[in-house]
Design a protein around this motif. Sequence first.
Motif, short mmCIF file in Angstrom:
data_model
loop_
_atom_site.label_atom_id
_atom_site.label_comp_id
_atom_site.label_asym_id
_atom_site.label_seq_id
_atom_site.Cartn_x
_atom_site.Cartn_y
_atom_site.Cartn_z
N ILE A 88 -6.63 -11.12 5.47
CA ILE A 88 -6.58 -11.62 4.09
C ILE A 88 -7.91 -11.34 3.39
CG2 ILE A 88 -6.45 -13.70 2.66
CD1 ILE A 88 -4.47 -14.80 4.83
N LYS A 89 -9.01 -11.62 4.08
CA LYS A 89 -10.33 -11.36 3.49
C LYS A 89 -10.49 -9.87 3.17
CE LYS A 89 -15.25 -11.36 4.39
NZ LYS A 89 -16.25 -11.22 5.43
N PHE A 90 -10.11 -9.01 4.11
CA PHE A 90 -10.20 -7.56 3.89
C PHE A 90 -9.38 -7.13 2.68
CE2 PHE A 90 -8.23 -3.38 4.64
CZ PHE A 90 -9.36 -2.58 4.69
N LEU A 91 -8.16 -7.63 2.58
CA LEU A 91 -7.27 -7.23 1.48
C LEU A 91 -7.59 -7.92 0.16
CD1 LEU A 91 -3.92 -7.06 3.46
CD2 LEU A 91 -5.24 -5.13 2.54
N ASN A 92 -8.37 -8.98 0.20
CA ASN A 92 -8.80 -9.61 -1.05
C ASN A 92 -9.78 -8.74 -1.82
OD1 ASN A 92 -7.20 -11.89 -1.09
ND2 ASN A 92 -8.71 -13.19 -0.08
N ASN A 93 -10.35 -7.75 -1.14
CA ASN A 93 -11.19 -6.77 -1.83
C ASN A 93 -10.25 -5.78 -2.52
OD1 ASN A 93 -12.40 -3.90 -1.79
ND2 ASN A 93 -14.20 -5.24 -1.64
N GLU A 94 -10.32 -5.71 -3.83
CA GLU A 94 -9.38 -4.89 -4.61
C GLU A 94 -9.39 -3.42 -4.19
OE1 GLU A 94 -8.32 -3.80 -9.25
OE2 GLU A 94 -9.78 -5.37 -8.83
N LYS A 95 -10.56 -2.88 -3.92
CA LYS A 95 -10.64 -1.46 -3.52
C LYS A 95 -9.96 -1.26 -2.16
CE LYS A 95 -13.76 2.44 -3.06
NZ LYS A 95 -15.15 2.89 -3.01
N ASN A 96 -10.23 -2.13 -1.20
CA ASN A 96 -9.56 -2.03 0.10
C ASN A 96 -8.05 -2.08 -0.07
OD1 ASN A 96 -11.99 -1.92 1.48
ND2 ASN A 96 -11.94 -4.06 2.12
N ARG A 97 -7.60 -3.02 -0.86
CA ARG A 97 -6.16 -3.21 -1.09
C ARG A 97 -5.54 -1.98 -1.74
NH1 ARG A 97 -6.82 -7.70 -3.53
NH2 ARG A 97 -6.61 -6.97 -5.66
N SER A 98 -6.26 -1.34 -2.64
CA SER A 98 -5.70 -0.23 -3.41
C SER A 98 -5.39 1.00 -2.56
CB SER A 98 -6.65 0.16 -4.54
OG SER A 98 -7.80 0.83 -4.04
N PHE A 99 -6.00 1.13 -1.41
CA PHE A 99 -5.77 2.30 -0.55
C PHE A 99 -4.69 2.07 0.50
CE2 PHE A 99 -10.09 3.37 -2.08
CZ PHE A 99 -9.86 4.67 -2.50
N CYS A 100 -4.15 0.87 0.59
CA CYS A 100 -3.12 0.58 1.59
C CYS A 100 -1.81 1.24 1.17
CB CYS A 100 -2.92 -0.92 1.75
SG CYS A 100 -1.77 -1.32 3.09
N ARG A 101 -1.21 2.01 2.09
CA ARG A 101 0.03 2.73 1.80
C ARG A 101 1.22 2.24 2.61
NH1 ARG A 101 -2.37 3.28 -2.06
NH2 ARG A 101 -3.35 5.16 -2.88
N GLY A 102 0.96 1.43 3.64
CA GLY A 102 2.06 0.93 4.46
C GLY A 102 1.55 -0.08 5.47
N VAL A 103 2.50 -0.74 6.14
CA VAL A 103 2.18 -1.80 7.09
C VAL A 103 2.94 -1.56 8.39
CG1 VAL A 103 2.29 -4.29 7.54
CG2 VAL A 103 1.90 -3.47 5.21
N ILE A 104 2.25 -1.80 9.50
CA ILE A 104 2.88 -1.85 10.82
C ILE A 104 2.44 -3.16 11.44
CG2 ILE A 104 2.97 -0.82 13.12
CD1 ILE A 104 2.74 1.93 11.78
N ALA A 105 3.40 -3.90 11.98
CA ALA A 105 3.09 -5.24 12.48
C ALA A 105 3.49 -5.40 13.94
CB ALA A 105 3.80 -6.29 11.64
N SER A 106 2.76 -6.28 14.60
CA SER A 106 3.11 -6.65 15.97
C SER A 106 3.35 -8.15 16.03
CB SER A 106 2.00 -6.24 16.95
OG SER A 106 0.81 -6.94 16.66
#
Length: 151
Positions: A83-101
Amino acid sequence: MHEDLIKVSSNTIKKPTGQVFVVYFSSISNNTHRFIQKLNYENLRIPVNMEESVFVDKDYVIFVPTYSGGGEFTQGAVPKQVIKFLNNEKNRSFCRGVIASGNTNFGNTFAIAGPILSKKLNVPLLYQFELLGTSEDVKNVQNILETFWKT
């Protein structure tokens, strides 16, 4: 189907550019870390220590383990560090997909961090695997990532 699972329209998916790059969080158990090492892609680990920060400047797929109690309990499913990582707008903007375990013992909340992030970020949930994953999971994820980056 869990309420947090959404269908992302193919015409809204932002395809990644460059080389395959993964960002991941792994607790001190290192389950996710061991899985990532088997993939042999450039990667960045989100620190366990909440005082540390990392930043990205290129497209990536995020790998996230699920923390929740099962049943209908999903609060805390996404690790605070993610959550902390993705709360950074720039970090969030480069996310293209999710893989979960996750752990299938938790029933319908198995790997629920994936659908939660997919919905929040409006990116596709590409795959889910249990705990350490199997050799088949590694091959599946490699194929998915290679295809996702090329098409």
